[in-house]
Scaffold this motif. Structure first.
Motif, PDB file in Angstrom:
ATOM      1  N   VAL A 268       0.841  -1.192   0.000  1.00 21.49           N
ATOM      2  CA  VAL A 268       0.000   0.000   0.000  1.00 21.49           C
ATOM      3  C   VAL A 268       0.880   1.247   0.000  1.00 21.49           C
ATOM      4  O   VAL A 268       1.726   1.433   0.885  1.00 21.49           O
ATOM      5  CB  VAL A 268      -0.952   0.006   1.212  1.00 21.49           C
ATOM      6  CG1 VAL A 268      -1.762   1.299   1.244  1.00 21.49           C
ATOM      7  CG2 VAL A 268      -1.884  -1.199   1.158  1.00 21.49           C
ATOM      8  N   ASN A 269       0.714   2.059  -1.032  1.00 22.60           N
ATOM      9  CA  ASN A 269       1.534   3.250  -1.261  1.00 22.60           C
ATOM     10  C   ASN A 269       2.996   2.919  -1.538  1.00 22.60           C
ATOM     11  O   ASN A 269       3.851   3.806  -1.459  1.00 22.60           O
ATOM     12  CB  ASN A 269       1.437   4.224  -0.084  1.00 22.60           C
ATOM     13  CG  ASN A 269       0.047   4.784   0.103  1.00 22.60           C
ATOM     14  OD1 ASN A 269      -0.642   5.075  -0.877  1.00 22.60           O
ATOM     15  ND2 ASN A 269      -0.388   4.935   1.347  1.00 22.60           N
TER      16      ASN A 269
ATOM     17  N   ALA B 237      -1.359  -4.958  -4.039  1.00 18.39           N
ATOM     18  CA  ALA B 237      -2.493  -4.039  -4.092  1.00 18.39           C
ATOM     19  C   ALA B 237      -2.167  -2.715  -3.417  1.00 18.39           C
ATOM     20  O   ALA B 237      -1.517  -2.674  -2.368  1.00 18.39           O
ATOM     21  CB  ALA B 237      -3.703  -4.674  -3.410  1.00 18.39           C
ATOM     22  N   GLY B 238      -2.599  -1.636  -4.052  1.00 16.69           N
ATOM     23  CA  GLY B 238      -2.465  -0.311  -3.455  1.00 16.69           C
ATOM     24  C   GLY B 238      -1.141   0.366  -3.697  1.00 16.69           C
ATOM     25  O   GLY B 238      -0.906   1.471  -3.180  1.00 16.69           O
ATOM     26  N   CYS B 239      -0.263  -0.254  -4.494  1.00 11.77           N
ATOM     27  CA  CYS B 239       1.041   0.379  -4.724  1.00 11.77           C
ATOM     28  C   CYS B 239       0.896   1.555  -5.676  1.00 11.77           C
ATOM     29  O   CYS B 239      -0.031   1.609  -6.495  1.00 11.77           O
ATOM     30  CB  CYS B 239       2.052  -0.627  -5.260  1.00 11.77           C
ATOM     31  SG  CYS B 239       1.758  -1.198  -6.947  1.00 11.77           S
ATOM     32  N   THR B 240       1.798   2.491  -5.568  1.00 12.16           N
ATOM     33  CA  THR B 240       1.818   3.640  -6.465  1.00 12.16           C
ATOM     34  C   THR B 240       2.946   3.551  -7.482  1.00 12.16           C
ATOM     35  O   THR B 240       2.999   4.337  -8.422  1.00 12.16           O
ATOM     36  CB  THR B 240       1.986   4.940  -5.657  1.00 12.16           C
ATOM     37  OG1 THR B 240       3.195   4.871  -4.893  1.00 12.16           O
ATOM     38  CG2 THR B 240       0.805   5.149  -4.715  1.00 12.16           C
ATOM     39  N   GLY B 241       3.864   2.600  -7.275  1.00 14.57           N
ATOM     40  CA  GLY B 241       4.963   2.390  -8.199  1.00 14.57           C
ATOM     41  C   GLY B 241       4.677   1.224  -9.121  1.00 14.57           C
ATOM     42  O   GLY B 241       3.521   0.915  -9.446  1.00 14.57           O
ATOM     43  N   ALA B 242       5.745   0.524  -9.534  1.00 16.29           N
ATOM     44  CA  ALA B 242       5.604  -0.615 -10.439  1.00 16.29           C
ATOM     45  C   ALA B 242       5.025  -1.808  -9.680  1.00 16.29           C
ATOM     46  O   ALA B 242       5.550  -2.190  -8.623  1.00 16.29           O
ATOM     47  CB  ALA B 242       6.959  -0.981 -11.045  1.00 16.29           C
TER      48      ALA B 242
END
Length: 523
Positions: free
Chosen positions: A284-285, A391-396
């Protein structure tokens, strides 16, 4: 949901990491503001920023400063008899392929561990230096941070010592021309173990941290690191002390074995009663990306080592649960067959691609470069790319899976304690009890007595795929016998292990940067 954990928080500007341990850029410090750094690092808050930066390289081994995949379990287990490098073809990540075949060169080797660890050493030394400027901190707070930092530094040096042996060594960061004396492996050990011993005896290490700070160094983690080093060095003078540390952990009542071995490898199993130390990752993030491999977030290791091109059979329990990976780090069939009948660890460790996958669909997709032999392909089931794991990542997405890396588990405490009891003439029945606790959890019958071979066999099957096996073979003198090409039934390995293979070559750019550095023998 994961608890908050110590992790990198965008502090890379605290120190540049542009070169190697012996070159100018690596050791330059960039001021975090427009005034001198000695005026910045005066408070606990600011010192903690530097400390978090010293923790950051722990997260880089999967894909860090060299943009190579150097996860600690993968990079050591491929040199054992329990893991193949695999990948897309025989040239995929050549540094892994060559290390597997004991053919690493100074130009093509597992050099990410070298640079990541020296980044950690440099940053740890920074914290120790900055503490002298911290006029707005209590002595008690300083001691807590100092103790963490010294254990972190010992952890980084432990890896450098095991992988490379004869290395540049410094406890204070260098000035021009930025070169350090190269110590022999035994000298590195003597310096690091003495420093670690001193840290532990000073008593400032915490037994545990609250949820907000989970992932920081603790006294039990330092005990495990100390024992790992003592056992690898075969340092008989410290066996009794190491045994005492293991029995302190056991007697504390704060740790135990999870009832279900498979639960260790779930997100819910992270930082369970069985965990002594883990390297934290979160999705997440999570902002790690291919152009930001040092950023905060998750891990790429599970995607790297997941089953290549995996497509589950319709109705299979893993349909929609396990995603496809890139096919590195497979477990050999011979290793899977070495488990005793009824050992629950077998199916957890070896994810059978043929049993769970749709062979026809995967073959049509060209899923594997080597001969497709049923019963010969097992992914490391402990680190699988699970659906929703990023889930919830902002990168790759590939780089931000939330699988923590398990460094030390309570079962290793029990098995170290058993081995040390035998080595020090302690209770043989107590040693058997420690081993049997591990065996019984695995669904196996108790042994009436144990010897070192029994313990090493238990370590092999308890920790297969976790990066322990190769070091066990080396420290016990079994590497030359076990790691022969003739013992590889699939004939992927073509060279035998030789004594010079105990250490990898020092990366060539470091040799060129410092004319006084000597390459390890055999390279």
């Amino acid at each position: 949901m994961k608890r908050n954990k110590i992790y990198t928080i965008g502090l890379l500007a605290l120190a540049t990491l542009t070169a190697t341990s012996c070159s100018d850029g690596f050791l330059e410090v960039t001021s975090p503001s427009d005034f001198p750094i000695e005026e910045y690092y005066t408070s606990k808050e600011k010192i903690n920023e530097a400390l978090v930066a010293a923790y950051a390289p722990l997260h880089w081994f999967d894909y860090g400063t060299t943009s190579n995949y150097n996860a600690l379990n993968l990079s050591s287990d491929i040199m054992s008899d329990d893991m193949y490098p695999n990948g897309g073809n025989d040239a995929d990540c050549p540094y892994l392929q060559l290390a597997f075949n004991f053919s690493a060169t100074p130009l093509t080797d597992i050099n990410g561990i070298w640079l990541d660890c020296y980044s950690g050493v440099k940053r740890s030394n920074d914290v120790i230096k900055y503490l002298d400027w911290a006029t707005e901190m209590s002595d008690a707070d300083k001691n807590v941070i100092l103790s963490q930092t010294r254990v972190l530094r010992a952890y980084y040096y432990n890896l450098l010592w095991k992988y490379y042996g004869n290395i540049p060594f410094f406890f204070e960061n260098l000035e021009a021309p930025y070169t350090a004396p190269q110590l022999k492996a035994d000298e590195v050990y003597a310096n690091v173990i003495a420093d670690l011993e001193d840290v532990i005896e000073r008593g400032a290490l915490k037994d545990e941290w609250d949820d907000t700070n989970i992932g920081r160094v603790t006294k039990p983690m330092a005990y495990m690191l100390f024992t790992e080093m003592v056992m690898y060095q075969n340092d008989q003078t410290r066996y009794a002390k190491a045994l005492g540390y293991m029995q302190n952990i056991i007697g504390s009542g704060k740790f135990g074995l999870l009832d279900n071995y498979a639960d260790i490898w779930t997100e819910a199993g992270e930082w369970s009663k069985e965990s002594i130390f883990e390297i934290n990752y979160y999705s997440v993030n999570g902002g790690r990306a291919w152009d930001n491999g040092l950023g905060a977030g998750g891990t790429v290791n599970v995607r790297l080592c997941g089953p290549r091109g995996f497509i589950a059979k319709a109705g299979d329990p893993y349909e929609g649960v396990v995603e496809a990976g890139w096919g590195f780090g497979y477990i050999p069939p011979k290793s899977i067959r070495s488990f005793e009948d009824g050992d629950v660890r077998k199916d957890v460790t070896g994810f059978d691609i043929w049993e769970h996958g749709d062979a026809e669909k995967m073959q049509d997709a060209g899923w594997m470069f080597r001969e497709r032999t049923p019963g010969s392909y097992y992914s490391n089931g402990k680190y699988l790319p699970m659906a929703g794991g990023n889930a919830g990542c902002t990168g790759a997405g590939d780089m931000n899976f939330n699988n923590n890396f398990r460094v030390y588990r309570y079962s290793e405490t029990l098995l170290y304690a058993a081995e040390l009891l035998l080595k020090t003439g302690g209770s043989a029945s107590q040693a058997a009890d420690y081993v049997n606790q591990v065996r019984n959890r695995a669904g196996l019958a108790s042994l009436s007595s144990v010897d070192q071979d029994d313990i090493l066999n238990e370590r092999r099957h308890e920790f297969m795929g976790e990066g322990k096996r190769y070091w066990d073979l080396v420290r016990t003198g079994n590497a030359a016998t076990v790691l022969k090409a003739a013992n590889d039934e699939l004939n992927f390995r073509t060279k035998d292990w030789d004594v010079h293979n105990k250490y990898l070559p020092i990366p060539q750019d470091n040799i060129e940067a410092d004319p006084n550095l000597e390459q390890n023998p055999g390279y």
